[in-house]
Write a protein that holds these residues in place. Structure first.
Motif, mmCIF file in Angstrom:
data_model
loop_
_atom_site.group_PDB
_atom_site.id
_atom_site.type_symbol
_atom_site.label_atom_id
_atom_site.label_comp_id
_atom_site.label_asym_id
_atom_site.label_seq_id
_atom_site.Cartn_x
_atom_site.Cartn_y
_atom_site.Cartn_z
ATOM 1 N N SER A 246 -2.242 -3.011 0.414
ATOM 2 C CA SER A 246 -1.734 -2.763 1.759
ATOM 3 C C SER A 246 -1.355 -4.073 2.456
ATOM 4 O O SER A 246 -0.296 -4.169 3.092
ATOM 5 C CB SER A 246 -2.786 -2.014 2.579
ATOM 6 N N ASN B 201 2.440 -4.994 3.512
ATOM 7 C CA ASN B 201 2.743 -5.154 4.936
ATOM 8 C C ASN B 201 3.120 -6.575 5.325
ATOM 9 O O ASN B 201 3.785 -6.778 6.346
ATOM 10 C CB ASN B 201 1.562 -4.667 5.777
ATOM 11 N N LEU C 232 1.537 2.428 -2.794
ATOM 12 C CA LEU C 232 0.289 2.497 -2.030
ATOM 13 C C LEU C 232 0.072 3.915 -1.512
ATOM 14 O O LEU C 232 -1.005 4.496 -1.691
ATOM 15 C CB LEU C 232 0.316 1.508 -0.864
ATOM 16 N N LEU D 264 4.753 -0.370 -0.799
ATOM 17 C CA LEU D 264 4.358 0.657 0.177
ATOM 18 C C LEU D 264 4.445 2.055 -0.426
ATOM 19 O O LEU D 264 3.565 2.890 -0.216
ATOM 20 C CB LEU D 264 5.230 0.578 1.433
#
Length: 188
Positions: free
Chosen positions: A95, A99, A157, A154
């Motif tokens: 994550s 990000n 994830l 992402l």
């Protein structure tokens, strides 16, 4: 290779992000795949193998020893949480990588633009587009690489989180059968 050289240090860092991130994805997926065969029917705990079998055996022994329903529920919750934590290993790191990759790309953009403005400052009025191209190239390249790293990370994830949530629910249903707790009660 030329792209990595022109992108500078930030691009190399983003490549490292990608390598670490995809290593986590592959590792997490393999853990889930290995455990997927641990039971044939979540509603029939007797058919389980591996860690599922161990969880069910511990709960059965606790139940046969006369443990009350509330204590069984607490034990079941602890066993499920411990089991699921194993599958969540690395997801926080994934994550963070997903990000912060666009932010790293933005940092590269700023560094590239600073480079372009340095050329303008040093050359004054005699600056031409070719002199600025290197800094602008670096700026755009790092932004693109940052996004190209972040988007798949992402996606993976969220896909892994969804698979783990499904896995968690299946284990919860199977455990509720062992301790004779209706699934609707949300007691576990």
């Amino acid at each position: 290779m030329d792209i990595l050289v022109k992108g500078g240090v930030i691009t190399w860092m983003l490549v490292a992000y990608s390598v670490v991130g995809f290593s986590i994805v592959i590792s997490a997926y393999l853990r889930l795949l290995k455990d997927r065969g641990a039971y044939s029917d979540p509603l029939v705990p007797d058919n389980s193998t591996g860690e599922y079998k161990e969880i069910f055996q511990r709960l059965t022994v606790a139940q046969q020893s006369g443990l009350d329903q509330e204590s069984l529920r607490v034990l079941a919750q602890r066993l499920i949480t411990t089991h699921i934590r194993y599958f969540e290993t690395g997801l926080k790191t994934l994550s963070v990588l997903a990000n912060t990759a666009p932010l790293m790309g933005l940092l590269g953009t700023i560094i590239g633009m600073i480079s372009a403005f340095r050329v303008i400052e040093s050359e004054g009025a005699g600056v031409n587009a070719q002199m600025l191209a290197g800094g602008i190239w670096e700026a755009m390249l790092t932004t693109g690489v940052g996004l190209a790293v972040a988007l798949p990370l992402l996606f993976f994830l969220h896909a892994l989180e969804s698979l783990i949530e499904k896995h968690h629910w299946q284990l919860y249903v199977a455990v509720s059968e062992v301790i004779h707790e209706p699934v609707e009660s949300q007691g576990i």
